[in-house]
Design a protein around this motif. Structure first.
Motif, PDB file in Angstrom:
ATOM      1  N   LEU A 104      -4.499 -11.584   3.079  1.00 55.37           N
ATOM      2  CA  LEU A 104      -4.953 -10.553   2.150  1.00 55.37           C
ATOM      3  C   LEU A 104      -6.368 -10.959   1.766  1.00 55.37           C
ATOM      4  O   LEU A 104      -6.608 -12.107   1.389  1.00 55.37           O
ATOM      5  N   LEU A 117      -5.104  -2.866  -9.633  1.00 56.65           N
ATOM      6  CA  LEU A 117      -3.696  -2.957 -10.019  1.00 56.65           C
ATOM      7  C   LEU A 117      -3.563  -2.873 -11.534  1.00 56.65           C
ATOM      8  O   LEU A 117      -2.696  -2.181 -12.069  1.00 56.65           O
ATOM      9  N   VAL A 125      -4.536  -0.694   0.082  1.00 57.35           N
ATOM     10  CA  VAL A 125      -4.623  -1.768   1.075  1.00 57.35           C
ATOM     11  C   VAL A 125      -4.896  -1.168   2.459  1.00 57.35           C
ATOM     12  O   VAL A 125      -4.077  -0.399   2.976  1.00 57.35           O
ATOM     13  N   HIS A 136       5.140  -7.394   2.749  1.00 58.48           N
ATOM     14  CA  HIS A 136       4.604  -8.452   1.886  1.00 58.48           C
ATOM     15  C   HIS A 136       4.564  -8.013   0.425  1.00 58.48           C
ATOM     16  O   HIS A 136       5.047  -8.716  -0.460  1.00 58.48           O
ATOM     17  N   PHE A 137       4.000  -6.833   0.195  1.00 56.76           N
ATOM     18  CA  PHE A 137       3.868  -6.382  -1.195  1.00 56.76           C
ATOM     19  C   PHE A 137       5.207  -5.900  -1.758  1.00 56.76           C
ATOM     20  O   PHE A 137       5.486  -6.071  -2.943  1.00 56.76           O
ATOM     21  N   ARG A 140       7.248  -8.529  -3.209  1.00 58.05           N
ATOM     22  CA  ARG A 140       6.720  -9.045  -4.478  1.00 58.05           C
ATOM     23  C   ARG A 140       6.715  -7.987  -5.579  1.00 58.05           C
ATOM     24  O   ARG A 140       6.248  -8.234  -6.686  1.00 58.05           O
ATOM     25  N   VAL A 142       4.846  -5.400  -5.724  1.00 53.62           N
ATOM     26  CA  VAL A 142       3.492  -4.944  -6.063  1.00 53.62           C
ATOM     27  C   VAL A 142       3.301  -3.530  -5.505  1.00 53.62           C
ATOM     28  O   VAL A 142       3.444  -3.311  -4.305  1.00 53.62           O
ATOM     29  N   VAL A 144       1.638  -0.568  -3.840  1.00 56.99           N
ATOM     30  CA  VAL A 144       0.448  -0.420  -2.995  1.00 56.99           C
ATOM     31  C   VAL A 144       0.443   0.927  -2.299  1.00 56.99           C
ATOM     32  O   VAL A 144       1.489   1.517  -2.037  1.00 56.99           O
TER      33      VAL A 144
END
Ligand code: PRP
Length: 222
Positions: A104, A117, A125, A136-137, A140, A142, A144
């Protein structure tokens, strides 16, 4: 293959090409035309087809090639595997070359992705690897927005199209030349030797022979 097998091997053009051709040469293949003709795609005499690394898994999975060489990054980016036992391609060897890192990255200085964010509740992204990025996000939690691009993704944060990128880094030069820095490492990648399920079962002897030969060549035994 010159070793007397009837396997068709998918060879990646691009960053993995030179090392792959050198490896095949050590197996005894006559790679002179493969090395010199960048436009030809099928080399019947030596059982080789060439394509983009990201397409190698598709050709192998479909049986258009029995075996192939591609980056771990491309294997991770493929569609999720079906339930256990129904995998489309098996990874048989880590070839060690073509080492690179999936990262990243964003503009140097105050992290614009973290800022987006915080302010907007979502990060944009840009990537050629939407599945890896989403995974990946997603893992977590997050939020995106994935912007899928075909190449030169470093341009996206520089122009404001995205807040950050998920991309491969080899030397780090492309990031540096565009004022970007690594924020986080996502995964490492190297070249992998893969086979489809049918060839693995129906051509087991030939596949075993080439795996052994590749292993020996990588160990420098010849
Ligand atoms: C890859 C990757 C980076 C660059 C990294 O792109 O997506 O852009 O190489 O290499 P470096 O760290 O050594 O600078 P590629 O050359 O495949 O081109 P593309 O972005 O047009 O697909």
């Amino acid at each position: 293959m010159s070793a007397g097998t009837d396997l068709t091997i998918a060879v990646p053009r691009g960053a993995l090409f030179i090392d792959t051709v050198a490896l095949l040469e050590r197996l005894g293949l006559d790679v002179r035309e493969l090395r010199s003709n960048e436009r030809k795609l099928v080399f019947e005499d030596i059982g080789v087809i060439t394509t983009r690394p990201s397409d190698v898994p598709k050709y192998v999975a479909a049986g258009a090639a029995d075996v192939g060489i591609t980056g771990k990054d491309n294997l991770l980016e493929q569609a999720p595997q079906r339930p256990a036992g129904a995998r489309e391609v098996y990874e048989l060897l880590d070839l060690g070359y073509g080492r690179c890192t999936m990262v990243l990255a964003s503009k140097a200085g105050a992290d614009p992705a973290a800022e987006a964010l915080r302010r907007l509740g979502v990060m944009r992204v840009a990537t050629k690897y939407p599945r890896i990025a989403a995974g990946h996000f997603g893992a977590r939690g997050v939020p995106v927005e994935i912007i899928e691009l075909s190449g030169s993704v470093e341009l996206a944060p520089v122009t404001g199209l995205a807040d950050c990128i998920v991309d491969l880094v080899e030397t780090g030069r492309t990031l540096a030349e565009n004022g970007l820095v690594v924020v986080e490492t996502i995964t490492e990648s190297t070249g992998r030797f893969v086979v489809n399920r049918a060839s693995y079962q129906l051509k087991a002897a030939a596949v075993g022979e080439i795996v052994k030969a590749l292993g020996a060549a990588l160990d420098g035994e010849d």
